[in-house]
Design an enzyme around this catalytic site. Structure first.
Site, mmCIF file in Angstrom:
data_model
loop_
_atom_site.group_PDB
_atom_site.id
_atom_site.type_symbol
_atom_site.label_atom_id
_atom_site.label_comp_id
_atom_site.label_asym_id
_atom_site.label_seq_id
_atom_site.Cartn_x
_atom_site.Cartn_y
_atom_site.Cartn_z
ATOM 1 N N LYS A 110 0.877 -1.064 0.073
ATOM 2 C CA LYS A 110 0.146 0.133 -0.107
ATOM 3 C C LYS A 110 0.854 1.322 0.084
ATOM 4 O O LYS A 110 0.761 2.213 0.737
ATOM 5 C CB LYS A 110 -1.120 -0.068 1.121
ATOM 6 C CG LYS A 110 -2.088 -1.216 1.037
ATOM 7 C CD LYS A 110 -3.117 -1.186 2.307
ATOM 8 C CE LYS A 110 -3.876 -2.210 2.106
ATOM 9 N NZ LYS A 110 -3.264 -3.605 2.459
ATOM 10 N N ARG A 111 1.785 1.227 -0.927
ATOM 11 C CA ARG A 111 2.679 2.610 -0.910
ATOM 12 C C ARG A 111 2.006 3.756 -1.758
ATOM 13 O O ARG A 111 1.127 3.358 -2.653
ATOM 14 C CB ARG A 111 3.979 2.164 -1.562
ATOM 15 C CG ARG A 111 4.920 1.116 -1.066
ATOM 16 C CD ARG A 111 5.278 1.831 0.413
ATOM 17 N NE ARG A 111 6.370 0.767 0.995
ATOM 18 C CZ ARG A 111 6.193 0.242 2.023
ATOM 19 N NH1 ARG A 111 5.153 0.026 2.523
ATOM 20 N NH2 ARG A 111 7.136 -0.461 2.312
#
Length: 300
Positions: A110-111
């Site tokens: 989840k960057r």
């Protein structure tokens, strides 16, 4: 003296797009994806220590059980990151096992950022030859899908994929994801729908195979119509793949996959973690085989 990191392996013209490799995984093993989520309580249930050594043993056991039975695994990076460098070293060894086994790996990281920062995140996870190299990552487009352009370029260069958060099952997300875009080319649509549509447009432009290489995350426990998403309106070409958490333990029933995802169903990655991992190390293979069969039967 700290040794220099290894240079990325040169990418050749023979790079196969992630969407094509995902379709091959579907064809060979179906649409089930086994998560690697070493919660503290699961480590205890497996008689493993809550440590970097424990998560490594856990992850490598899951990879061994998944190899040849499913095509996709999804490690939740947060459970490794909590042990710092030792946790990342453990994850690197798990990823090496997965590559050797021919598994597609989606790192749930989840960057999200922009410019050179998001490009660096992509290089860490998607550059060919990186110690953390995987096949795809999850990303957040809070600053707009365009903020991910540099990461999308890195992914395309190495034949990698990305899954952009669109409609997620946590209740606090609905306020933002169901909000209506005020202006621009997608004005009047929900944020979730606008993200899906922009990803779909990029796939149609860049893809020649049946599946695009940029996907979205759409939770399986949601009423997607309430997020402004009409699942019957899937593109006829370059279908956007969907990473779908929420099956199994979280309550979504895989027999409802066609009703839940409509025209997107053939591109859905059925992500299951606790419903499989809870079987324990001795019955893990049995659980995977059963869920593969159930998922395949649901798709017909």
């Amino acid at each position: 003296m700290i040794p220099a990191p290894p240079s990325p392996t040169p990418v050749t013209d023979a790079v196969v797009p992630f969407g094509d490799r995902l379709q091959r995984a579907f064809d060979a093993h179906g649409q089930l994806c086994v998560g690697i989520d070493p919660h503290s309580w699961l480590l205890s249930d497996w008689d493993l220590p809550d440590s970097a050594a424990g998560v490594e043993a856990f992850g490598r056991t899951v990879v061994e059980a998944a190899a040849g039975r499913v095509g996709i695994i999804k490690p939740q990076v947060a459970f490794f990151e909590r042990f710092g460098s030792a946790g990342f070293a453990a994850l690197e060894r798990i990823l090496a096992d997965a590559r050797a086994a021919g598994l597609l790996v989606i790192a749930d990281v989840k960057r999200g950022d922009l410019g050179t920062s998001v490009e660096a995140y992509a290089q860490a996870w998607l550059a060919v030859g990186s110690p953390l190299e995987v096949d795809a990552i999850t990303v957040s487009a809070y600053m707009g899908v365009g903020s991910l352009d540099a990461a999308i370029d890195v992914a395309a260069e190495g034949g990698k994929g990305m899954f952009v958060l669109s409609a997620t099952s946590n209740p606090e997300a609905a306020l933002i994801q169901r909000a209506i875009v005020a202006d621009g080319p997608r004005a009047g649509r929900s944020v979730a729908r606008a993200i899906l549509d922009e990803v779909a447009e990029r796939n149609i432009t860049a893809t020649t195979g049946p599946l695009g290489s940029i996907g979205v995350v759409l939770g399986a426990t949601l009423d997607l119509a309430g997020f402004g998403i009409d699942v019957a309106a899937a593109p006829l070409v370059a279908l956007t793949p969907v990473l779908a958490p929420g099956f199994g333990h979280q309550g979504a029933d895989v027999t409802n996959i066609n009703a839940l995802y409509g025209g997107y169903a053939q591109g859905v990655i059925v992500s299951e973690s606790r419903s499989v991992l809870g079987a324990g190390p001795d019955r893990l293979v049995e659980a995977i085989v059963r869920r593969v069969a159930e998922t395949g039967a649901a798709r017909g």
